[in-house]
Enzyme design. Structure first.
Site, PDB file in Angstrom:
ATOM      1  N   HIS A 208       0.702  -1.175   0.489  1.00  0.00           N
ATOM      2  CA  HIS A 208       0.096   0.537   0.011  1.00  0.00           C
ATOM      3  C   HIS A 208       0.940   1.440   0.177  1.00  0.00           C
ATOM      4  O   HIS A 208       1.677   1.928   0.763  1.00  0.00           O
ATOM      5  CB  HIS A 208      -0.900   0.027   1.303  1.00  0.00           C
ATOM      6  CG  HIS A 208      -1.778  -0.844   1.646  1.00  0.00           C
ATOM      7  ND1 HIS A 208      -2.501  -0.867  -0.010  1.00  0.00           N
ATOM      8  CD2 HIS A 208      -2.148  -2.340   1.746  1.00  0.00           C
ATOM      9  CE1 HIS A 208      -3.574  -1.904   0.370  1.00  0.00           C
ATOM     10  NE2 HIS A 208      -2.884  -2.529   1.663  1.00  0.00           N
ATOM     11  N   GLU A 236      -1.008  -6.553  -1.814  1.00  0.00           N
ATOM     12  CA  GLU A 236      -2.351  -5.326  -1.850  1.00  0.00           C
ATOM     13  C   GLU A 236      -2.187  -4.488  -2.500  1.00  0.00           C
ATOM     14  O   GLU A 236      -2.342  -3.796  -2.120  1.00  0.00           O
ATOM     15  CB  GLU A 236      -2.127  -5.417  -0.540  1.00  0.00           C
ATOM     16  CG  GLU A 236      -2.871  -6.297   0.225  1.00  0.00           C
ATOM     17  CD  GLU A 236      -3.508  -6.378   1.861  1.00  0.00           C
ATOM     18  OE1 GLU A 236      -3.544  -4.912   2.184  1.00  0.00           O
ATOM     19  OE2 GLU A 236      -3.910  -7.143   2.947  1.00  0.00           O
ATOM     20  N   ASP A 238      -1.604  -0.880  -4.393  1.00  0.00           N
ATOM     21  CA  ASP A 238      -2.236   0.306  -4.759  1.00  0.00           C
ATOM     22  C   ASP A 238      -1.157   1.532  -4.537  1.00  0.00           C
ATOM     23  O   ASP A 238      -0.549   1.230  -3.579  1.00  0.00           O
ATOM     24  CB  ASP A 238      -3.405   0.882  -3.983  1.00  0.00           C
ATOM     25  CG  ASP A 238      -3.984   0.631  -2.241  1.00  0.00           C
ATOM     26  OD1 ASP A 238      -2.780   0.623  -1.765  1.00  0.00           O
ATOM     27  OD2 ASP A 238      -4.853   0.188  -2.031  1.00  0.00           O
TER      28      ASP A 238
HETATM   29  C1  XIL Z   1      -9.087  -3.588   3.939  1.00  0.00           C
HETATM   30  C2  XIL Z   1     -10.069  -3.654   3.105  1.00  0.00           C
HETATM   31  O1  XIL Z   1      -9.851  -3.722   1.912  1.00  0.00           O
HETATM   32  C3  XIL Z   1     -11.688  -2.913   3.481  1.00  0.00           C
HETATM   33  O2  XIL Z   1     -12.397  -3.192   2.913  1.00  0.00           O
HETATM   34  C4  XIL Z   1     -11.803  -3.601   5.332  1.00  0.00           C
HETATM   35  O3  XIL Z   1     -12.792  -2.305   6.052  1.00  0.00           O
HETATM   36  C5  XIL Z   1     -10.207  -3.224   5.635  1.00  0.00           C
HETATM   37  O4  XIL Z   1      -9.645  -4.005   5.211  1.00  0.00           O
HETATM   38  N1  XIL Z   1      -4.835  -4.584   4.958  1.00  0.00           N
HETATM   39  C6  XIL Z   1      -4.709  -5.859   4.489  1.00  0.00           C
HETATM   40  C7  XIL Z   1      -6.139  -6.226   4.254  1.00  0.00           C
HETATM   41  O5  XIL Z   1      -4.584  -7.130   4.921  1.00  0.00           O
HETATM   42  O6  XIL Z   1      -7.258  -6.660   5.195  1.00  0.00           O
HETATM   43  C8  XIL Z   1      -7.614  -4.661   4.291  1.00  0.00           C
HETATM   44  O7  XIL Z   1      -8.121  -4.662   4.050  1.00  0.00           O
HETATM   45  C9  XIL Z   1      -6.189  -3.328   3.719  1.00  0.00           C
HETATM   46  C10 XIL Z   1      -4.713  -2.801   4.762  1.00  0.00           C
END
Ligand code: XIL
Length: 315
Positions: A208, A236, A238
């Site tokens: 992230h 994940e 973004d």
């Molecule tokens: C996030 C989801 O995208 C949201 O919809 C939820 O409200 C909170 O969790 N790290 C992770 C993910 O491992 O599970 C998280 O996902 C984002 C951060």
């Protein structure tokens, strides 16, 4: 050429995306999700988490998780399971239960075992443990760590291995894209699990990230992880920006996506990349980071942004 096609051509197992159950009523969105030339791997964004799957002790609910898993299976897409043990999105009975060490370990064991067994044979990999670290590389003071120390990690991994011997077992965290104390903590943990013969197959790097701030050591860091003999995945991805969107930020974002993809491409044990939803229409970012957004490679209208071309160029 499209994202998964290019990833596979680069020797990777998949390019994929997270999705979430409420989004599956959006037909144009679902049509893009089913384009396996772009996405050949799916992660359920919420519906396999603890609060969703064991809302009260010993009562398991898999309906929403199954919806995502069945959709992916029907389309021949790989699945990453997310997640068995995490400090967040826990039901109250776990956080407030005040269980002693051995009771909590048996709860972790039962949760992981039941969850991973339910999806046996369907998951390429599982994020068995999510976000165990503080920023300085010490262990996060989750309810699990407070009551069991690091024992919960081995318990969860062993339970997952027994439940599905063929799925890859990952530990996943954020802010471990570049070298530094938190990444060193991850390396030390994986090494110590290996020394104790605890099953561990992969390190998940959430990624992230922030436009203009991709750690310059990302490729070296992925290589350091891979040198432990485990897989690495970007789980994940973004890359958010301060709003409003400008052309200049979109161009920087394109370059940043390319940088991340190139790092995975260059590390042979990096098996694939997952974006945390591909469209700004459903990104989690604006809800959590005030004033930030536009983090995904497609915009709110499901149109490709310059970032898409950055991913193409990276592969
Ligand atoms: C996030 C989801 O995208 C949201 O919809 C939820 O409200 C909170 O969790 N790290 C992770 C993910 O491992 O599970 C998280 O996902 C984002 C951060």
């Amino acid at each position: 050429c499209q994202l998964n096609t290019l990833a596979v051509r680069a020797g990777k197992k998949y390019f994929g995306t997270a999705t979430d159950n409420p989004e599956l009523g959006d037909a144009p969105y679902v049509a893009q999700l089913g384009n396996t030339a772009d996405f050949n791997q799916i992660t359920a964004g919420n519906s396999m988490k603890w609060d969703a799957t064991e809302p009260s002790r010993g009562t398991f609910t898999f309906a929403n998780g199954d919806t995502v898993a069945n959709m992916a299976r029907n389309r021949g897409q790989l699945l990453r399971g997310h997640t068995c043990v995490w400090h967040s999105q826990l039901p109250n009975w776990v956080t407030s239960g005040n269980f002693d060490n051995s009771t909590l370990l048996s709860i972790v064991q039962n949760h992981c075992s039941t969850l991973v067994s339910h999806y046996r044979g369907q998951m390429y990999s599982w994020d068995v443990v999510n976000e165990p670290f503080n920023e300085d590389g010490s262990f996060r003071q989750s309810v699990f760590f407070q009551k069991t120390g690091t024992a919960y990690i081995a318990t969860a991994l062993r339970a997952a291995r027994n439940a599905d011997p063929n799925t890859k077992l990952y530990i996943n965290d954020f802010n471990i894209e570049g070298t530094g104390a938190k990444s060193t903590g991850m390396i030390n943990l994986v090494r110590s699990l290996q020394q104790q013969n605890v099953p561990i197959d992969g390190i998940g790097v959430q990624a992230h990230l922030i436009v203009g701030q991709i750690p310059s050591s990302i490729q070296q860091n992925l290589q350091n992880f891979a040198n432990l003999g485990v897989e690495v995945a970007i789980t994940e991805l973004d890359i958010r920006m301060t709003l409003p969107v400008t052309q200049q930020k979109l161009e920087q974002q394109q370059e940043d996506y390319r940088t991340v993809i190139r790092a995975c491409k260059a590390v042979s044990r990096c098996v694939g990349v997952t974006v945390w939803d591909w469209t700004d229409r459903y990104s989690w970012v604006p809800g959590v980071f005030t004033g930030e957004g536009a983090a995904c490679p497609w915009d709110e209208n499901l149109a490709k942004k310059p970032a898409y071309q950055g991913i193409v160029d990276g592969w």
